[in-house]
Write an enzyme that holds these catalytic residues in place. Structure first.
Site, PDB file in Angstrom:
ATOM      1  N   GLY A  67     -70.507 -40.107 -61.016  1.00 53.64           N
ATOM      2  CA  GLY A  67     -71.372 -39.934 -62.182  1.00 53.64           C
ATOM      3  C   GLY A  67     -72.229 -41.121 -62.559  1.00 53.64           C
ATOM      4  CD  GLU A 113     -66.729 -43.794 -65.591  1.00 50.73           C
ATOM      5  OE1 GLU A 113     -67.623 -43.563 -64.771  1.00 50.73           O
ATOM      6  OE2 GLU A 113     -65.570 -43.328 -65.504  1.00 50.73           O
ATOM      7  CG  ASP A 142     -62.902 -37.176 -72.929  1.00 51.32           C
ATOM      8  OD1 ASP A 142     -62.481 -37.408 -74.079  1.00 51.32           O
ATOM      9  OD2 ASP A 142     -62.870 -36.031 -72.437  1.00 51.32           O
ATOM     10  N   GLY A 196     -60.418 -42.290 -71.773  1.00 48.66           N
ATOM     11  CA  GLY A 196     -60.326 -43.700 -71.379  1.00 48.66           C
ATOM     12  C   GLY A 196     -59.327 -43.935 -70.265  1.00 48.66           C
ATOM     13  CB  THR A 203     -61.303 -42.515 -65.653  1.00 49.01           C
ATOM     14  OG1 THR A 203     -60.926 -41.141 -65.685  1.00 49.01           O
ATOM     15  CG2 THR A 203     -61.952 -42.838 -64.325  1.00 49.01           C
ATOM     16  CG  LEU A 204     -63.616 -47.846 -67.922  1.00 50.75           C
ATOM     17  CD1 LEU A 204     -64.217 -47.763 -66.532  1.00 50.75           C
ATOM     18  CD2 LEU A 204     -64.685 -47.600 -68.969  1.00 50.75           C
ATOM     19  CG  ASP A 254     -69.982 -33.574 -62.343  1.00 47.79           C
ATOM     20  OD1 ASP A 254     -69.535 -34.608 -62.888  1.00 47.79           O
ATOM     21  OD2 ASP A 254     -69.279 -32.784 -61.690  1.00 47.79           O
ATOM     22  NE  ARG A 283     -72.687 -35.197 -59.426  1.00 47.96           N
ATOM     23  CZ  ARG A 283     -71.545 -35.656 -59.941  1.00 47.96           C
ATOM     24  NH1 ARG A 283     -71.562 -36.471 -60.959  1.00 47.96           N
ATOM     25  NH2 ARG A 283     -70.383 -35.303 -59.424  1.00 47.96           N
TER      26      ARG A 283
END
Ligand code: IMP
Ligand code: MG
Length: 176
Positions: free
Chosen positions: A43, A97, A101, A103, A105-106, A159, A165
Site C-alpha cells: 500500500g 506506511e 488502523d 497499529g 502491523t507497524l 486497496d 489502488r
C-alpha cells in the site's frame, strides 16, 4: 472522476500538501544525515514515491512486506513476507506506511527492524485511523499525514481486496 461507491475524503491537492509537509519535516530533522526509507508493501508505494521526490535529502529506499488484511476480514497473525534487501544496521531508518488502523502491523515491523540495530528508527504514516481498536498512539508516529475516521479507506495506493489502488484521491467505500 470519483469511482462509483467511493466517497472522497481527501483530494489530490490535500494529499500533496500533507506529503510535502512530511518531506519538509524529514529534511529538517535529518539534515546532513544518510537515511533509509523502508516502505511497507504494497500500500505505501504510491506515498513513498511521492514522498521521496519531495525530499531535498538523498534517501536510500528499501521495502518490507508483511501479511495483513487479505481483504476486509479481521487481521490475522502478522507474518514477515519480505525483509529489506540491504542491512539497516547503524542506519537512520524511517518506516513508511500507508495507513495505521489497530497499529499491530507497524508495531510488528518496528520490533522486527529494531532487532537489526539501526542507528534510529522512526515511523511515518500517511493516514491514521481514529478507532478504539488502536494499540499505537498517534504520538508514536513521528511523521503523520492525515487522520481519517473509522471507515474502510481506499485510494492512493490503499486497496480493498487489491482494488482501488489507482485512485489519485483517498476515499472510503460505502456499504463496507
Ligand atoms: P493495522 O490494523 O494498523 O495493523 O493495519 C493493518 C494493515 O491493514 C495496514 O498495513 C494497512 O495497510 C491495512 N489497512 C488498515 N486499515 C485499512 C483501510 O481502511 N483500508 C485499507 N487498508 C487498511
Ligand atoms: Mg499495509
Amino acid at each position: 472522476m470519483p469511482v462509483h461507491g467511493v466517497t472522497k475524503l481527501f483530494d489530490p491537492a490535500q494529499i500533496d500538501a500533507a506529503v510535502a509537509r512530511i518531506a519538509h519535516e524529514i529534511d529538517r530533522d535529518y539534515a546532513g544525515e544518510d537515511i533509509v526509507l523502508v516502505g511497507c508493501l504494497t500500500g505505501a508505494f504510491v506515498f513513498m514515491a511521492d514522498l521521496m521526490r519531495k525530499l531535498d535529502l538523498d534517501a536510500e529506499c528499501d521495502f518490507i512486506k508483511v501479511s495483513s488484511y487479505e481483504d476486509q476480514t479481521l487481521p490475522g497473525e502478522i507474518k514477515l513476507e519480505m525483509d529489506p534487501a540491504r542491512s539497516i544496521a547503524g542506519r537512520h531508518v524511517i518506516v513508511v506506511e500507508d495507513i495505521v488502523d489497530t497499529g499491530q502491523t507497524l508495531t510488528f515491523i518496528r520490533k522486527h527492524l529494531a532487532a537489526k540495530k539501526p542507528a534510529s528508527l522512526d515511523l511515518c504514516a500517511l493516514l491514521y485511523k481514529e478507532s478504539e481498536r488502536s494499540t499505537l498512539p498517534r504520538a508514536e508516529l513521528r511523521y503523520l499525514g492525515l487522520v481519517v475516521p473509522d471507515v474502510f479507506v481506499v485510494g492512493y495506493g490503499v486497496d480493498r481486496a487489491q482494488k482501488f489502488r489507482t485512485l489519485p484521491y483517498v476515499g472510503y467505500v460505502e456499504s463496507s
